[in-house]
Design a protein around this motif. Sequence first.
Motif, PDB file in Angstrom:
ATOM      1  N   LEU A   8       0.782  -1.225  -0.029  1.00 36.93           N
ATOM      2  CA  LEU A   8       0.130   0.119  -0.037  1.00 36.93           C
ATOM      3  C   LEU A   8       0.893   1.184  -0.001  1.00 36.93           C
ATOM      4  O   LEU A   8       0.617   2.204  -0.779  1.00 36.93           O
ATOM      5  CB  LEU A   8      -1.009  -0.033   1.328  1.00 36.93           C
ATOM      6  N   GLY A   9       1.925   1.248   0.846  1.00 41.82           N
ATOM      7  CA  GLY A   9       2.749   2.449   1.028  1.00 41.82           C
ATOM      8  C   GLY A   9       3.622   2.424  -0.374  1.00 41.82           C
ATOM      9  O   GLY A   9       3.825   3.912  -0.925  1.00 41.82           O
ATOM     10  N   ALA A  15      12.347   3.438   3.871  1.00 40.51           N
ATOM     11  CA  ALA A  15      11.739   4.621   5.167  1.00 40.51           C
ATOM     12  C   ALA A  15      12.786   5.803   5.163  1.00 40.51           C
ATOM     13  O   ALA A  15      12.276   6.960   5.052  1.00 40.51           O
ATOM     14  CB  ALA A  15      11.417   4.075   6.334  1.00 40.51           C
ATOM     15  N   ALA A  16      13.832   5.473   5.182  1.00 43.50           N
ATOM     16  CA  ALA A  16      14.948   6.271   5.320  1.00 43.50           C
ATOM     17  C   ALA A  16      15.060   7.295   3.995  1.00 43.50           C
ATOM     18  O   ALA A  16      15.222   8.416   3.816  1.00 43.50           O
ATOM     19  CB  ALA A  16      16.481   5.902   5.388  1.00 43.50           C
ATOM     20  N   VAL A  21      -4.533  -0.463  -5.024  1.00 45.65           N
ATOM     21  CA  VAL A  21      -5.245   0.258  -4.138  1.00 45.65           C
ATOM     22  C   VAL A  21      -4.491   1.470  -3.940  1.00 45.65           C
ATOM     23  O   VAL A  21      -4.835   2.610  -3.611  1.00 45.65           O
ATOM     24  CB  VAL A  21      -5.539  -0.595  -2.935  1.00 45.65           C
ATOM     25  N   GLY A  22      -3.128   1.276  -3.507  1.00 46.84           N
ATOM     26  CA  GLY A  22      -2.489   2.590  -2.995  1.00 46.84           C
ATOM     27  C   GLY A  22      -2.004   3.435  -4.160  1.00 46.84           C
ATOM     28  O   GLY A  22      -2.343   4.524  -3.988  1.00 46.84           O
ATOM     29  N   ALA A  23      -2.175   3.015  -5.600  1.00 48.57           N
ATOM     30  CA  ALA A  23      -1.915   3.817  -6.778  1.00 48.57           C
ATOM     31  C   ALA A  23      -3.263   4.598  -6.774  1.00 48.57           C
ATOM     32  O   ALA A  23      -3.286   5.632  -7.264  1.00 48.57           O
ATOM     33  CB  ALA A  23      -1.378   3.073  -7.779  1.00 48.57           C
ATOM     34  N   THR A  45       3.888   7.074   3.048  1.00 50.91           N
ATOM     35  CA  THR A  45       4.612   5.629   2.546  1.00 50.91           C
ATOM     36  C   THR A  45       5.793   5.316   3.646  1.00 50.91           C
ATOM     37  O   THR A  45       6.082   4.214   3.756  1.00 50.91           O
ATOM     38  CB  THR A  45       5.360   6.175   1.258  1.00 50.91           C
ATOM     39  N   ALA A  46       6.470   6.453   4.162  1.00 47.69           N
ATOM     40  CA  ALA A  46       7.504   6.245   5.231  1.00 47.69           C
ATOM     41  C   ALA A  46       6.869   5.538   6.394  1.00 47.69           C
ATOM     42  O   ALA A  46       7.571   4.627   6.864  1.00 47.69           O
ATOM     43  CB  ALA A  46       8.191   7.535   5.683  1.00 47.69           C
ATOM     44  N   LEU A  47       5.616   6.063   6.842  1.00 49.78           N
ATOM     45  CA  LEU A  47       5.053   5.433   8.019  1.00 49.78           C
ATOM     46  C   LEU A  47       4.823   3.887   7.882  1.00 49.78           C
ATOM     47  O   LEU A  47       4.882   3.046   8.384  1.00 49.78           O
ATOM     48  CB  LEU A  47       3.651   6.253   8.456  1.00 49.78           C
ATOM     49  N   ALA A  48       4.332   3.788   6.459  1.00 50.71           N
ATOM     50  CA  ALA A  48       3.781   2.221   6.034  1.00 50.71           C
ATOM     51  C   ALA A  48       5.087   1.572   6.145  1.00 50.71           C
ATOM     52  O   ALA A  48       5.062   0.197   6.521  1.00 50.71           O
ATOM     53  CB  ALA A  48       3.304   2.270   4.815  1.00 50.71           C
ATOM     54  N   CYS A  49       6.208   1.852   5.865  1.00 51.73           N
ATOM     55  CA  CYS A  49       7.354   1.066   5.633  1.00 51.73           C
ATOM     56  C   CYS A  49       7.791   0.914   6.990  1.00 51.73           C
ATOM     57  O   CYS A  49       8.385  -0.339   7.485  1.00 51.73           O
ATOM     58  CB  CYS A  49       8.643   1.783   4.815  1.00 51.73           C
TER      59      CYS A  49
END
Length: 423
Positions: free
Chosen positions: A52-53, A115-116, A178-180, A201-205
């Motif tokens: 999703l991210g 995430a980084a 779904v993410g797209a 995206t960072a939070l999902a990772c």
Amino acid sequence: MAAMTLLDRPVCPAATADAPTASPAAELPGTARLLSIAGGRRYGLAVLVDALGAGLLRPFLLLYGVGVIGLGVGTAGLALSAGMLAGLAAVPLTGRWIDRGARSLPVAATLLVRAAGVAVLLVASGAAGFTAAAVLLGIGSQAFPTAHAAVVAALTDGRLRDAALAAGRALRNAGLGVGALAATAATAGGTGALRTLALATALACLLAAGLVWSLRLTVPPAAARQDTPVDGPAAEGRSGTALLGVANLPYAFCFDVLEVALPALLVTTLHVAPAWSSGIFVGNTVLVITTQLAVVLWISRRSRRSVLAASGLVLALSYLGFWAAGSLGGTAGAAAVAGVSVLYTAGEILYTGTGTALVVAAAPPARLGRALARWELSSGLGRAAAPAALTALLAAGPHLLWPVLAAATALGAALVRRVGPRV
């Protein structure tokens, strides 16, 4: 076999022999149960959250570089290419890390690196920052498939492992889609929306990395360092998986056929609306998500090598079909291309459903990581070369692209059939 009992202690790698599992294919569990088997619900949730991210940001990285950071299109594209190339360089290192006994940790590491990368993207103000972010994102993205396959291989075996790999791909494709879609709707908010997508995206990772880290899945060092025989089935598997990487190069072009060659054929040769390309892409995605697992179960009693070779022939036939459809012109040609795309999708499903599974089944346990790395590296090299090669052939003439592509893929299929591991 209940993988939930394996989550908090080291496990031995799954057997690589292609012996049939105790349960027939018809009795293998559905997608949800397979995801539970292949690492527990936490791992299945991690794969979904990560997908999703990735779907939220990946299609809009170029737009982020241009719209938020203010880069030129060429500069942003060059940075993204550099990131993907850097990611390929990290794949062999990931394979060696896996062969030292690591399993869940490499997956978590790829997610943390991504995430980084997003964090750097959020604070970037110029080309250097965007390039650094692209490199981190490329490393995390390119190393993930190798690490993910090693986790599934440690917790399942035989045809159950093949089905679990297929279930993971179906879940990941669904999450990306779904993410797209969500991101497409959100981009109407402008640059602020793009920053929000990056943060999500960072939070999902980070969430996915935490879920994977909690598995604490390793292979005992003694098993990871065991000597590999120099002859017999293990030696055959070792040489066979190396040659598979060579045969895989033309196969890997198939993904960019959908994203590069077909849109160019439809718009520049057949002169139809871009909506045809979008419709074919959506149809392909839906078919892959809904049928991948069922197809893997259906072919479970057949040799993986034979199925992989057959997938190359199906793809080659579809390329010849696109060639013929292109000669019709206009709406009739576009409709024919859409029909042939179903055959193309069948070849893609057979290819993705057996390629990694064949490598895992044939690789000696102590060299699983390196075997997977070679496979993913060949896929990455093929995909990196595809846009330039396909567009060059298109520029030379549409009647050159399809026969060359069909011949190369058929040659790859013949190589798989002749020298591929017998599993």
